[in-house]
Design a protein around this motif. Structure first.
Motif, PDB file in Angstrom:
ATOM      1  N   PHE A  40       0.690  -1.214  -0.200  1.00 33.50           N
ATOM      2  CA  PHE A  40      -0.059  -0.080   0.180  1.00 33.50           C
ATOM      3  C   PHE A  40       0.957   1.338   0.032  1.00 33.50           C
ATOM      4  O   PHE A  40       1.725   1.497   0.839  1.00 33.50           O
ATOM      5  CB  PHE A  40      -0.802   0.102   1.374  1.00 33.50           C
ATOM      6  N   LEU A  41       0.764   2.102  -0.935  1.00 34.30           N
ATOM      7  CA  LEU A  41       1.489   3.377  -1.103  1.00 34.30           C
ATOM      8  C   LEU A  41       0.591   4.551  -0.691  1.00 34.30           C
ATOM      9  O   LEU A  41      -0.418   4.644  -1.285  1.00 34.30           O
ATOM     10  CB  LEU A  41       2.018   3.560  -2.525  1.00 34.30           C
ATOM     11  N   TYR A  42       1.092   5.447   0.231  1.00 34.90           N
ATOM     12  CA  TYR A  42       0.500   6.679   0.640  1.00 34.90           C
ATOM     13  C   TYR A  42       1.368   7.697   0.817  1.00 34.90           C
ATOM     14  O   TYR A  42       2.488   7.437   0.658  1.00 34.90           O
ATOM     15  CB  TYR A  42      -0.130   6.258   2.005  1.00 34.90           C
ATOM     16  N   GLY A  43       0.830   8.722   0.830  1.00 38.25           N
ATOM     17  CA  GLY A  43       1.601   9.932   0.967  1.00 38.25           C
ATOM     18  C   GLY A  43       1.690  10.679   2.553  1.00 38.25           C
ATOM     19  O   GLY A  43       0.995  10.276   3.037  1.00 38.25           O
ATOM     20  N   GLU A  44       2.684  11.412   2.415  1.00 39.25           N
ATOM     21  CA  GLU A  44       2.474  12.106   3.749  1.00 39.25           C
ATOM     22  C   GLU A  44       2.292  13.729   3.598  1.00 39.25           C
ATOM     23  O   GLU A  44       2.415  14.478   2.428  1.00 39.25           O
ATOM     24  CB  GLU A  44       3.957  12.292   4.507  1.00 39.25           C
ATOM     25  N   PRO A  45       1.509  14.273   4.583  1.00 38.40           N
ATOM     26  CA  PRO A  45       1.007  13.724   5.732  1.00 38.40           C
ATOM     27  C   PRO A  45      -0.276  12.593   5.511  1.00 38.40           C
ATOM     28  O   PRO A  45      -1.082  12.959   4.413  1.00 38.40           O
ATOM     29  CB  PRO A  45       0.556  14.835   6.301  1.00 38.40           C
ATOM     30  N   LEU A  46      -0.391  11.835   6.422  1.00 39.71           N
ATOM     31  CA  LEU A  46      -1.554  10.833   6.224  1.00 39.71           C
ATOM     32  C   LEU A  46      -2.745  11.489   6.774  1.00 39.71           C
ATOM     33  O   LEU A  46      -2.813  11.992   7.897  1.00 39.71           O
ATOM     34  CB  LEU A  46      -1.401   9.877   6.929  1.00 39.71           C
ATOM     35  N   LEU A  99      -1.461  -1.195  -4.166  1.00 44.93           N
ATOM     36  CA  LEU A  99      -2.760  -0.145  -4.209  1.00 44.93           C
ATOM     37  C   LEU A  99      -2.180   1.155  -3.731  1.00 44.93           C
ATOM     38  O   LEU A  99      -1.537   1.208  -2.594  1.00 44.93           O
ATOM     39  CB  LEU A  99      -3.701  -0.754  -3.119  1.00 44.93           C
ATOM     40  N   ALA A 100      -2.312   2.075  -4.466  1.00 45.99           N
ATOM     41  CA  ALA A 100      -1.888   3.439  -4.318  1.00 45.99           C
ATOM     42  C   ALA A 100      -3.224   4.049  -3.748  1.00 45.99           C
ATOM     43  O   ALA A 100      -4.247   3.967  -3.938  1.00 45.99           O
ATOM     44  CB  ALA A 100      -1.461   4.061  -5.463  1.00 45.99           C
ATOM     45  N   ALA A 101      -2.730   5.165  -2.644  1.00 49.17           N
ATOM     46  CA  ALA A 101      -3.809   5.664  -2.026  1.00 49.17           C
ATOM     47  C   ALA A 101      -4.494   6.725  -3.175  1.00 49.17           C
ATOM     48  O   ALA A 101      -5.852   7.002  -2.579  1.00 49.17           O
ATOM     49  CB  ALA A 101      -3.194   6.770  -1.030  1.00 49.17           C
ATOM     50  N   PRO A 121       0.241  -4.848 -16.673  1.00 45.11           N
ATOM     51  CA  PRO A 121      -0.106  -5.585 -15.369  1.00 45.11           C
ATOM     52  C   PRO A 121       0.859  -7.096 -15.517  1.00 45.11           C
ATOM     53  O   PRO A 121       0.680  -7.689 -14.627  1.00 45.11           O
ATOM     54  CB  PRO A 121      -1.393  -6.094 -15.397  1.00 45.11           C
ATOM     55  N   ARG A 122       1.517  -7.315 -16.592  1.00 47.54           N
ATOM     56  CA  ARG A 122       2.145  -8.455 -16.613  1.00 47.54           C
ATOM     57  C   ARG A 122       3.165  -8.849 -15.535  1.00 47.54           C
ATOM     58  O   ARG A 122       2.985  -9.898 -14.820  1.00 47.54           O
ATOM     59  CB  ARG A 122       2.955  -8.781 -17.898  1.00 47.54           C
ATOM     60  N   ASP A 123       4.089  -8.069 -15.115  1.00 48.09           N
ATOM     61  CA  ASP A 123       5.071  -8.067 -13.984  1.00 48.09           C
ATOM     62  C   ASP A 123       4.353  -7.455 -12.720  1.00 48.09           C
ATOM     63  O   ASP A 123       4.807  -7.887 -11.523  1.00 48.09           O
ATOM     64  CB  ASP A 123       6.228  -7.208 -14.348  1.00 48.09           C
ATOM     65  N   LEU A 124       3.491  -6.576 -12.784  1.00 49.30           N
ATOM     66  CA  LEU A 124       3.004  -5.798 -11.534  1.00 49.30           C
ATOM     67  C   LEU A 124       1.860  -5.314 -11.945  1.00 49.30           C
ATOM     68  O   LEU A 124       1.469  -4.708 -12.920  1.00 49.30           O
ATOM     69  CB  LEU A 124       3.772  -4.747 -11.407  1.00 49.30           C
ATOM     70  N   SER A 125       0.655  -5.470 -10.879  1.00 51.99           N
ATOM     71  CA  SER A 125      -0.621  -5.100 -10.965  1.00 51.99           C
ATOM     72  C   SER A 125      -0.814  -3.811 -10.075  1.00 51.99           C
ATOM     73  O   SER A 125       0.011  -3.887  -8.944  1.00 51.99           O
ATOM     74  CB  SER A 125      -1.612  -6.097 -10.576  1.00 51.99           C
ATOM     75  N   VAL A 126      -1.378  -2.768 -10.405  1.00 56.16           N
ATOM     76  CA  VAL A 126      -1.469  -1.513  -9.731  1.00 56.16           C
ATOM     77  C   VAL A 126      -3.061  -1.000  -9.795  1.00 56.16           C
ATOM     78  O   VAL A 126      -3.697  -1.149 -10.931  1.00 56.16           O
ATOM     79  CB  VAL A 126      -0.822  -0.517 -10.615  1.00 56.16           C
ATOM     80  N   VAL A 127      -3.505  -0.647  -8.696  1.00 54.17           N
ATOM     81  CA  VAL A 127      -4.961  -0.243  -8.221  1.00 54.17           C
ATOM     82  C   VAL A 127      -4.765   1.165  -7.829  1.00 54.17           C
ATOM     83  O   VAL A 127      -3.828   1.289  -6.808  1.00 54.17           O
ATOM     84  CB  VAL A 127      -5.654  -1.177  -7.422  1.00 54.17           C
ATOM     85  N   GLY A 128      -5.474   2.038  -8.222  1.00 55.51           N
ATOM     86  CA  GLY A 128      -5.618   3.376  -7.758  1.00 55.51           C
ATOM     87  C   GLY A 128      -7.003   3.654  -6.837  1.00 55.51           C
ATOM     88  O   GLY A 128      -7.601   2.572  -6.594  1.00 55.51           O
ATOM     89  N   PHE A 129      -7.147   4.901  -6.483  1.00 53.88           N
ATOM     90  CA  PHE A 129      -8.213   5.319  -5.725  1.00 53.88           C
ATOM     91  C   PHE A 129      -8.850   6.676  -6.430  1.00 53.88           C
ATOM     92  O   PHE A 129      -8.029   7.429  -6.632  1.00 53.88           O
ATOM     93  CB  PHE A 129      -7.918   5.225  -4.262  1.00 53.88           C
ATOM     94  N   ASN A 130      -9.954   6.762  -6.495  1.00 58.32           N
ATOM     95  CA  ASN A 130     -10.941   7.958  -6.679  1.00 58.32           C
ATOM     96  C   ASN A 130     -11.592   7.968  -7.973  1.00 58.32           C
ATOM     97  O   ASN A 130     -12.597   8.427  -8.337  1.00 58.32           O
ATOM     98  CB  ASN A 130      -9.803   9.151  -6.651  1.00 58.32           C
ATOM     99  N   ASP A 131     -10.963   7.336  -9.155  1.00 61.07           N
ATOM    100  CA  ASP A 131     -11.238   7.311 -10.335  1.00 61.07           C
ATOM    101  C   ASP A 131     -11.477   8.606 -11.033  1.00 61.07           C
ATOM    102  O   ASP A 131     -12.513   9.048 -11.462  1.00 61.07           O
ATOM    103  CB  ASP A 131     -12.815   6.616 -10.572  1.00 61.07           C
TER     104      ASP A 131
END
Length: 192
Positions: A40-46, A99-101, A121-131
Motif C-alpha cells: 500500500f502506497l500513501y503520501g505524507e501527511p496521512l 494499491l496506491a492511495a 500488468p504482466r509483471d506488476l498490477s496497480v490499483v488506484g483510488f478515486n477514479d
C-alpha cells in the motif's frame, strides 16, 4: 481562534467515502488474481481518507493471509510516488500488486515500473483510488476504486445549507465505493 475551537469539537458534520471497504475490494481483487505480495502506497501527511484506506488494506491482507507492506511517499503526487517505489520495485521480494492511495500515485507507480523495465500488468498490477478522469485515458488504464465525488460534494453543500437554515443534529454520510477493473491489473506473475 474559531478554527482552532472547531478543530477540537468532537461532533461535526462529515461526508466521506467507504474507504476501508474500497481498499478491501482492491486487495480482494488482487488476491483473486493470485497476488501474494502486496503493498500500500500513501503520501505524507496521512489524512483521514488514506488512513482509512490503509486500515482496509491491513484488514484485507490479514484476512487473506498474504504479505502486505506499507510504503510512505513524501506527497500524493506522481513524482513522489516514483521516488517512493523505485528502490522497492527493483529489489528482491518486490510486491506483485500495489494499491496506491489515489490515482495520481498509481500513475507514478506505473511510470516508475515502466522505467525499470516492468510491464503493467504482466509483471506488476496497480490499483488506484478515486477514479479521476485520466485513470481511464492513460495506458494502461488504471484499475481503481471509484468514489462518487460529485454526490459527496452535493451532500456536503446540502448539510451546510441545512445547518445554516435550521438547528440540525450532527450528521455523517459515508458513500459507497466501487471497484472499476481496467487494464492495470492482471494475473500474478510466476516468479519467486
Amino acid at each position: 481562534m474559531l478554527l482552532q475551537e472547531q478543530a477540537v469539537l468532537p461532533e461535526v458534520f462529515t461526508v466521506s467515502a467507504q474507504d476501508e471497504a474500497g481498499a478491501e475490494q482492491a486487495v480482494d481483487h488482487l488476491v483473486e488474481l493470485g497476488h501474494r505480495r502486496l503493498a500500500f502506497l500513501y503520501g505524507e501527511p496521512l489524512w483521514p481518507g488514506p488512513e482509512r484506506r490503509r486500515e482496509g488494506f491491513r484488514a484485507a491482507v490479514a484476512r487473506a493471509g498474504v504479505e502486505g507492506a506499507e510504503w510512505a511517499a513524501s506527497a500524493y503526487t506522481a513524482a513522489a510516488s516514483r521516488a517512493g517505489v523505485a528502490r522497492e520495485l527493483a529489489g528482491p521480494g518486490a510486491p506483485t500488486g500495489i494499491l496506491a492511495a489515489n490515482d495520481v500515485m498509481a500513475m507514478g507507480v506505473i511510470q516508475q515500473a515502466t522505467e525499470l523495465g516492468l510491464d503493467v500488468p504482466r509483471d506488476l498490477s496497480v490499483v488506484g483510488f478515486n477514479d479521476f478522469d485520466f485513470a481511464s485515458w492513460i495506458r494502461p488504464a488504471i484499475t481503481t476504486v471509484r468514489i462518487p465525488g460529485a454526490q459527496m460534494g452535493a451532500r456536503a453543500v446540502q448539510l451546510l445549507v441545512d445547518a445554516i437554515e435550521s438547528e440540525r443534529a450532527v450528521e455523517s454520510a459515508a458513500f459507497q465505493v466501487e471497484l472499476v477493473v481496467r487494464e492495470s491489473t492482471g494475473p500474478a506473475p510466476r516468479r519467486p
